[in-house]
Design a protein around this motif. Structure first.
Motif, short mmCIF file in Angstrom:
data_model
loop_
_atom_site.label_atom_id
_atom_site.label_comp_id
_atom_site.label_asym_id
_atom_site.label_seq_id
_atom_site.Cartn_x
_atom_site.Cartn_y
_atom_site.Cartn_z
N ARG A 46 0.84 -1.20 0.00
CA ARG A 46 0.00 0.00 0.00
C ARG A 46 0.88 1.25 0.00
O ARG A 46 0.73 2.17 0.81
N ALA A 47 1.79 1.30 -0.96
CA ALA A 47 2.78 2.37 -1.02
C ALA A 47 2.14 3.69 -1.42
O ALA A 47 1.24 3.74 -2.27
N THR A 48 2.62 4.77 -0.84
CA THR A 48 2.19 6.10 -1.24
C THR A 48 3.12 6.70 -2.30
O THR A 48 2.76 7.67 -2.96
N LEU A 59 8.35 0.68 -2.74
CA LEU A 59 8.33 -0.60 -3.45
C LEU A 59 9.71 -0.95 -4.00
O LEU A 59 10.22 -2.04 -3.79
N LEU A 60 10.32 -0.01 -4.71
CA LEU A 60 11.57 -0.30 -5.42
C LEU A 60 12.72 -0.58 -4.46
O LEU A 60 13.63 -1.36 -4.80
N LEU A 65 -2.70 -0.28 8.28
CA LEU A 65 -1.96 0.74 9.03
C LEU A 65 -0.49 0.55 8.73
O LEU A 65 0.08 -0.51 9.02
N ASN A 66 0.13 1.56 8.13
CA ASN A 66 1.56 1.55 7.86
C ASN A 66 2.23 2.60 8.74
O ASN A 66 1.86 3.78 8.69
N VAL A 67 3.19 2.16 9.53
CA VAL A 67 3.96 3.08 10.38
C VAL A 67 5.35 3.19 9.76
O VAL A 67 6.17 2.28 9.90
#
Length: 707
Positions: free
Chosen positions: A65-67, A72-73, A660-662
């Protein structure tokens, strides 16, 4: 380094053969999956590709769920995408962290920008909401894709129409001002197929003042099947982007944790449109052709923070100038691009040979203007508070860029299980430069026409001991012609040649028979020559010249391990060394020094748990390490690097997905890139801890039950 990696290789191979009587799982089938970037869009098995290539899968995209793309890379061994905030970035793949034109960015195999007009922020023009997978080739690929494919190629493969209708919506936001909404949909009706996707992101009142931005991007694709053998695919992407430009902070601010932005009016804005239409025809089971028409329209307007120079400066042992005065510029670079790519693929029964051949042409008229601005500085607040724009043009020119190329790619198996790959490409460039001002030190060079040409070879081979173990080796050459700004932002047009890089590489891959372990290893040596650098002349002036040789070498390793069904581990790591071999810039000899902004060690490790007693739940931790590096080419000072911890948790229930990404969970204080020059240190602040919360809903099951 080798003492650490060789035991890993030996242990993994021993496990592979010790478990050879067990049934392979899905992980073991990885090498039989198809990749597309390695053969110009024609899917081949990973085991047949003699190069270092990694894939960010659809599942990776969903779980992360990258912003922004670096989330990702940076999971790929040897890749360090440096975030400069608001999706702006630098890149490092087998090269130091740099803004130079050493990386090629593709969308469905088509370059996002045209040759000669590289922009290091090009990945902010990509649409993650419409991305299906991402493929990354490490090392030169000019024989396949032409110029700028030096350190690596990053190919964003977009969503394709599906038989089953789908509709997905998502909302997310964090505690430091970021908000975003995504959507995507695919469906097919009769011979027509559609896929659309996009997002709108907005950030206000971030942790640092004057860091707002917004981005709206939309991708649409329509496929039409005339017959079972003939299809027409059309895709278009629109982008509208704006960001305040923060700039860097100096050493005193960094040391005292002073979160104060000196900028109040600098910005970057990008408007882009890309269109591709591809007609494909399969003549028979062994032969198919494609013809692609591409159009690009792109403009980047900016009031750049990096162009601001204080009038008050040191001159010898004294300071001169006005403390309340600074100088800057407002500029805009734009281009239209018209391209045509024709390609044919022929499969032969003889030695399982495959031939891919084609031609391409690109015509890209471009314009550049730069206007001088006079800036007022508040010395007490150390802020640039306002500016005036006198009637003073620094630059106003246009360039007509032409590129014609022919390429051929051959694969064959002289004996099983050996696979040999040969590629050859010829490129010819013509730059027609027209200065709309009188040539001067400020307005640039007089009118000129420059031509470049290059033949790029590649030879590689793979050898598969079994379906799960293999090795590869290759030699490839990459090149990059001078950029327009390197050629014409001066009084004289320099006689420059393309920079050329020779790459020698070997690697191996293996999967355990029970599917629980997979690993890959690559070792490379990349030799660069004719890099364009600024050289101090005898009269004290500076000019761009081809001067210098550099050496880049390293080892990259990736490991995935599933000790049991609930738990998965991933390690991606690289040791690199980047050295000036013959390099004199602005009269200073850097021979033998390590290149600046070039960490030796890069790690990214991740552990994810999906407990069987709680279906749909996932929780994971990711650790990223960027090692120490020299902040200047003279090797006088090092930056210690940094470690950052990211935590991610998600729960899928029916058609809902919550997460939820911290990010930067331990709230580490660090600089993503640190440099030193005659003006002192500059630090690019990383964002503090952020809590990103999101919810997505998949409407697809509703369509599945419709009659």
């Amino acid at each position: 380094m080798y003492k650490l990696l060789l035991p890993l290789l030996l242990v993994s191979v021993s496990r592979l053969y010790a478990q050879s009587d067990q049934k392979p799982d899905s992980t073991a089938r990885m090498l039989q999956e198809f990749i597309f970037t390695a053969s110009r869009g024609e899917g081949i098995k990973r085991a047949d590709a003699p190069l270092a290539i990694s894939v960010i899968s659809t599942k990776n995209l969903k779980d992360t769920r990258a912003t922004s793309a670096e989330q990702l890379l940076n999971k790929i061994s040897g890749v360090n995408m440096v975030t400069l905030g608001n999706e702006q970035h630098q890149m490092s793949i087998r090269q130091p962290m740099t803004t130079k034109s050493l990386f090629l960015y593709l969308e469905d195999g088509i370059p996002v920008r045209t040759t000669g007009l590289y922009n290091h922020n090009a990945l902010l023009e990509m649409n993650l909401a419409a991305t299906r997978t991402i493929e990354v080739i490490k090392g030169p690929s000019s024989a396949l894709y032409g110029s700028e494919a030096i350190g690596g190629v990053v190919n964003f493969i977009t969503l394709a129409p599906t038989e089953q209708p789908s509709l997905k919506l998502a909302l997310q936001g964090n505690n430091i001002g970021y908000k975003r909404g995504d959507f995507s949909s695919t469906f097919t009706t009769g011979k027509l197929g559609f896929a659309i996707g996009g997002y709108y992101a907005d950030k206000r009142n971030g942790f640092l003042d004057y860091t707002d931005f917004h981005k709206g991007i939309f991708t649409a694709r329509m496929d039409y099947r005339f017959t079972e053998r003939t299809t027409l695919s059309n895709s278009a992407t629109w982008l509208n982007y704006y960001s305040d430009m923060t700039g860097t902070i100096d050493s005193s601010m960094f040391a005292t944790h002073t979160f104060k932005n000196q900028q109040t009016f600098t910005y970057r804005k990008v408007k882009a449109f890309r269109y591709r239409s591809t007609l494909s025809h399969q003549w028979n089971n062994q032969s198919n052709s494609s013809l692609s028409v591409i159009y690009r329209n792109n403009s980047i307007g900016q009031n750049p923070a990096y162009r601001i120079k204080d009038d008050y400066r040191r001159q010898g042992n004294v300071y001169v100038g006005n403390k309340e005065l600074a100088h800057g510029e407002i500029n805009e670079s734009s281009f239209n691009s018209y391209s045509l790519v024709a390609q044919h693929r022929l499969q032969l029964s003889w030695k399982r040979a495959v031939i891919i051949a084609g031609v391409s042409t690109d015509l890209s008229p471009s314009d550049y203007t730069a206007e001088y601005i006079r800036i007022k500085k508040d010395t007490l607040e150390s802020k640039y508070v306002s500016y005036q724009a006198p009637d003073s043009l620094l630059s106003n020119y246009s360039t007509r860029l032409e590129n014609m190329a022919g390429f051929v790619h051959l694969e064959l198996s002289p004996v099983d299980p050996l696979r040999v790959v040969l590629s050859l490409r010829y490129d010819r460039f013509r730059y027609d430069y027209n200065n709309h001002l009188d040539g001067s030190a400020y307005s640039g060079a007089p009118d000129a026409v420059n031509r470049f040409s290059r033949v790029s070879p590649k030879i590689g081979l793979t050898y598969s001991f079994t379906q799960r173990v293999g090795v590869y080796a290759n030699y490839s050459q990459g090149f990059v012609p001078p950029q327009v700004t390197e050629m014409y932002n001066g009084v004289k047009v320099p006689q420059l040649s393309p920079a050329v890089y020779d790459n020698y590489e070997a690697g191996a891959w293996f999967n355990s028979a029970n599917g629980k372990m997979s690993a890959d290893l690559s070792i490379y040596r990349l030799e660069g020559k004719n890099a364009v650098i600024s050289v101090k002349l005898d009269d004290g002036s500076f000019a761009n010249q081809n001067a210098g040789r550099t050496l880049h070498k390293g080892i990259e390793a990736g490991l995935k391990y599933n000790p049991w069904g609930d738990l998965s581990l991933r390690f991606s790591g690289a040791y690199n060394k980047h050295v000036f071999v013959d390099y004199v810039e602005k009269g200073v000899d850097f021979n033998g020094n390590e290149m600046n902004n070039a960490p030796n060690w890069l790690y990214n490790t991740e552990i994810i748990c999906r407990p069987s007693f709680l279906p749909g739940f996932r929780i994971g931790a990711e650790w990223q390490h960027v090692g120490s590096y020299f902040a200047d080419p003279a090797n006088t000072d090092r930056y210690e690097g940094y470690d950052v911890l990211n935590l991610r948790a998600g729960f899928s229930f029916r058609s809902f997905d919550l997460w939820l990404n911290v990010l930067n969970a331990t709230d580490e204080y660090y600089s993503v890139i640190t440099s030193k020059s005659n003006f002192g240190y500059s630090y690019q602040l990383a964002e503090p801890v952020s809590f990103n919360v999101g919810i997505a809903y998949d409407f697809s099951p509703l369509f599945k039950h419709r009659k």
